[in-house]
Structure formats: structure tokens, C-alpha cells
Design an enzyme around this catalytic site. Sequence first.
Site, PDB file in Angstrom:
ATOM      1  N   ALA B  55       0.801  -1.221   0.000  1.00 27.63           N
ATOM      2  CA  ALA B  55       0.000   0.000   0.000  1.00 27.63           C
ATOM      3  C   ALA B  55       0.842   1.285   0.000  1.00 27.63           C
ATOM      4  CB  ALA B  55      -0.961  -0.015   1.192  1.00 27.63           C
ATOM      5  N   ASP B 243      -3.025  -5.251   7.033  1.00 29.16           N
ATOM      6  CA  ASP B 243      -3.657  -4.465   5.976  1.00 29.16           C
ATOM      7  C   ASP B 243      -4.691  -3.511   6.545  1.00 29.16           C
ATOM      8  OD1 ASP B 243      -2.697  -7.123   4.702  1.00 29.16           O
ATOM      9  OD2 ASP B 243      -2.935  -5.705   3.058  1.00 29.16           O
TER      10      ASP B 243
END
Lengths: 363, 363
Positions: B55, B243
Site C-alpha cells: 500500500a 492491511d
Amino acid sequence: MKVDGKHFRSLWWNHDAGVLEIIDQRWLPHDMRIQQVGTMQDFANAIREMRVRGAPLIGATAAYGMALAMAENPSNDNIEKAWAFLEETRPTAINLRWALDRCRLHLQPINESERAQAALTLAHEIADEDVEINRNIGINGLEIIRDLAANKTTDEPVNILTHCNAGWLATVDWGTATSPMFHAHDAGINIHVWVDETRPRNQGALTAWELLSHGVPHTYITDNAGGHLMQHGMVDMVIVGTDRTTRTGDVCNKIGTYLKALAAKDNNVPFYVALPSPTIDWTVSDGITEIPIEQRNVDEITHIQGKTNSGTIESVQVSPDGSPAGNPAFDVTPKHLVTGLITERGVSAASAEGLADMFPEFQ
Amino acid sequence: MKVDGKHFRSLWWNHDAGVLEIIDQRWLPHDMRIQQVGTMQDFANAIREMRVRGAPLIGATAAYGMALAMAENPSNDNIEKAWAFLEETRPTAINLRWALDRCRLHLQPINESERAQAALTLAHEIADEDVEINRNIGINGLEIIRDLAANKTTDEPVNILTHCNAGWLATVDWGTATSPMFHAHDAGINIHVWVDETRPRNQGALTAWELLSHGVPHTYITDNAGGHLMQHGMVDMVIVGTDRTTRTGDVCNKIGTYLKALAAKDNNVPFYVALPSPTIDWTVSDGITEIPIEQRNVDEITHIQGKTNSGTIESVQVSPDGSPAGNPAFDVTPKHLVTGLITERGVSAASAEGLADMFPEFQ
């Protein structure tokens, strides 16, 4: 069990040709190749190269090897020679030594002229005994699955998770952990099996092949997935096999079994172990401290074998050149995580008391 | 971090050529290839084909993509066009959208003649901010490792187990879970890292490559091995990334993380999660019931990519033709299994109270 509608064992005697035939498992799950085992060297190769694998199957194969040796030369010397020749093919396989010892003990008092026939008859017996033990494990496990199916409030299948290959390919027929599944499926119970791929050797691919070939619904998953599936109510029970169970009920099985048992406990999923009673080690009390864990070749971790686009079987390297790897092959699941032990005699609690009640003759 | 003694980030600005350079991660861990990202199409390919991944790194890459767009055409229209062009390269990557939104908001009020420079400055800032966050995670995690090292009564290393790749390759530098490890190693603390291979995509091979390249002792293992290692006192702590973490401290991370957390709990091994605070989802309370789990392509399960004997990168099929497969990509570790959350601001309890105390501005 069935492959494309036809029944197979993992080995069988070809009466017409007077020779043992096996499935050469090295090419599974991609290709099912049948091989005649006609010479002593063939037997050595079959065991050493893992064309046959799994303790019961190795034992039965060795017994047929002894039968061939007796057909070639039924002398006392040749009993010893064949024993040593076959035993060194996989010296750490306890079942191999057990089968060879049994053959030797049986054959020694018999006249040389009758030894070839006696050895072949004994090999058939050893194979049939394994089938019978596994069939009974299946019948006993079937009842647990039947109860779970009866308690289902939807038309969902009974979802069973398994790890490794404790299937018919590792035995002569039925398998151990798979036997209740085959029995349930054949009895018309709606089941579905989550098959752990079982790194590093991916024996889950063999389990998937067995289930696929017999027509049992299943899904192939990573070893990492089971906990998530249990958290979401997608697993009704776990059934695994075992390489060795202590007299107290600790279970030594393929690496990763313990993690599934922890997840089962955390999610109230029953966790069963299917085992033939000869795999109970009555000399061991504490599985975690007393059972030595085999460290296998790290190539099993760093490389993975599979089928290429062109259809050949090849090995590819996954981890970087130069990174050390570790490969403990088994782990121990402590008894308090085990719901029950499915044996050929019945379902026992995973405890010294439970096992002693079921097998009083060993106490 | 270092590769063969030279420091790298996962992307950097080549001031001489005026162009972004990245490590094309598709060839790792087998080959480190550096690529210039000089056109908008290059940016789209870099993100879509996962030449860059993780990310924070995707977000930073997109910001440099916006800078290129502004150098080519700094109009309002082109801000929107570049936003849409880059966003669709990986529409589910939340950080990608976050970075693009930030760029748009920053650039809109600026004169067109100054937008190219402003966009490039902002991209540098976004990259540097990520490095600074991860550096602080590392400093905070370092103290935990230092304490474990101080309590060692032998000269054994502090053994740390990690899952997946929450390493510098998934960020701009340091990584999240790896940052405490790099900091500890650089501070001269004797550590050793057990690296889960992390099926199905084997991101553990990237973690192993990072540790190998920086000189940190480590061992690459199957995901199945961790429970056994913990049973035998061979793991002093676990550090993983995440995450998404809920406001209550439930941790969504790569599939299989939950199983390691269960084993850690069962063996009194501290289990830490390293996270930059932007990955805390303040809108979610119950991770297990509220976080949807992505089901990824089953080819990731049935096939494995690696390096052949001839040095090419190829994919081989492991499971049998015709067996269905399932591929849940993440799981949720409930807060009660988490010892602490290592953030850039400090180490928080995995609880609503702990997180609220550390991040009062979000309450």
C-alpha cells in the site's frame, strides 16, 4: 477406492502374470502410472524412490518382496539376505521393519519347499489386514459424520477439513483419515472436504486426487486458510491421520497439524484423529518432549515440483539463493486439543484412560 | 535498506535524469532489476503488473505519476485525467486512491505554472513521510527486542517469527514488521528471523531476500512450522504487519496470521503487530464479522512460480487437473491474541481504549 469408476488398491497381485503391481505414485496427481514389481531391485526402487509411500503400504510392499525372495531362493540365508536388502531401502520406516520381522518369524519354522507359497499368502494377509483395519476406522468415523449431518438445519454438506494425505494411497485401501469420508460419501451423506495442500511436500494434492477420482466434493486450500474457514463456520469437523500417537493421546502428525487443532479448539470445531492401533506407541507418555522430530532436506522447502505448461514434471526454486531454510517434518498436537481417536475398534478419548480401556491387552 | 552493502529505497528520484526509478519486484527474489518509470503508461504498468506492490509504495508511486502528468500538462483537466488513469490501475488499493486524492487537493489551488514543481515536491514528501513513519515504528519496536535480548540467559539470538512481507519492498523504506528487526540488527542486537514462506504467493521469499541482502540472520520455513517451533521455545516473539486494524484492535492481515497468533498464545510467545496509523480503520469494531475477505484467483493456489534449473522464471501446477480450489487472501486475528500494536507513535494495547489513548484526534 475408485478411479474413474473402477476400484483400485494401491497395490494388488496380478494372478495371471504372478507379479505384484503398484501405482507409481511419483507421477500423481498428474498421471496415474501402473508398474509391475518383478525383481528384487524393482522392490528396492519402489520403496526407496517412494513410488509407494505411507507406513502400511510400505509394509505390505516389503512382504511381497519377501515372497519374491522366497520364490527365487527359499533358504534361511536368503530370508536374512532379503530382510537386510529390503530393510535398508528406508531404514527409518518402522512399519517396514515390522513387516519384515513378521515375515521372517513366520517363515523360519516352515519347510523350504513351502516357503514361497507361505510368504505369498502372508503378504496377501498383511495387505488384507490393512484394508480391514481401515475399513473399520471408516465405519466408526462414519457414525460421527452421520450425527453431524443429522444436526444440520440446512442442506449444506458436512464440511470436513483434512491435512496431509492419510488416504488410500498411503495404505492398501480406504486410507485412515479418508476412510470415514469415503464411507460417508458412499452412504449417500452430503459431505465436502477442505484439503490442506500440506507444504512442503504438497501431499494434499494426492488427497485431492483421491477425492476427485472417487467423486467426493472437495476444495484444495493453502495450509493458512483453515483458521479463517473455522472462524466463519465453514468447517464442521477435522479428521487427520497420525504417524505416532502416545499412550496418553498426544498425536504426532505432519507439520502444521497442531495449528489446525488450535484453530479447531478456538472455534469449537471437533478435531478427530484416525489411526490404526499399531501406530500407538505405548512406551511414550509426553509427545512434545519425548518424540524426536525429523528434520528433512531443505530442498523440500526451497523447491516445489509440479507440472509445466508443456506437461513435464519439473521443480522450481521459490526462495532466494543463499537463504537458509528449516524443515521440521512433524509436530505434536497435545491431547487436550483432540476430541477423539478413531481406531479400528471404536472411538476413544485422547487420554491414557480412554486408550487403556479400548486396548486393555497392551496395559 | 541495504543490498550488497549499498542502501536502496524501493523507489527513488534520479535527479540527473529527472525520472523515477523503481525496483521491478516481479523478478525478486531471484533477480533485482531496476527500471526507469518515464511515461504515464510506465506508471500504469508498474502498478497494475505489481512491479511495485504494498500500500505505501503504491501510494508514493502514484504521487510521482501525478507529478509526471503535471510536467506534461498542468491543466485542471489533466489532474482529473491523471487521477482516473492511475486510480484504475488497482481500483481496490485504498492507499492509491488516498494518495491521488491528496495530490488533487494539494494541486487544485496552485497556479498551473507551479504545479509540476509542486507535484514533484509533494511526491517526495509522501515518500519521505512513509520512511519516517516506518523508521519510528522500528524505533518503538526496537525497545521490545532490546528488552527480550536483555533477558536472555544464553548467547542465543532473539528469535523473531514473521509472516508475509511487511518489509521495505512493500513500503518506501524500512518496512513495517521488518523495521524493528532492521533497527535491532543495526544496533548490534543478536537477532534471528523465522520467515514464513506465506502461501499462496510466497511473499516470505521477498522477506528472506530483504534480510539476506541486509545481512540479517534468518531461516525460511513453511507456514506449518511455526507452532512446532514455539512449542520448543525457539520463538521469542512474533511481529507481523497488517492491511487493516479495527478501532478495537482486531487485525486483518495475510491469510494464516491468525493461526500463528493462536500458537503464540498457546505458548506464551508475545505477538506484536506493526502498523502505520493510517491503516487503522476507525469505522470498524468487529474485524471477524465486519471486514470482507477478498477471494483471490485460485491459480495462486494451484500453481507456483519459481526459478527453473535453466534460470528462467516459470509456473508449475501442483494440484490435480479438475480439483476446485479456494483462496481467501486474508484472515482476522482477534484482539485478545495480540500483545501490542507497534505504531509510529508508540506501542498500544490492542484495544479500543489503547488506540483511543494513542490517537485521541480520531475519537
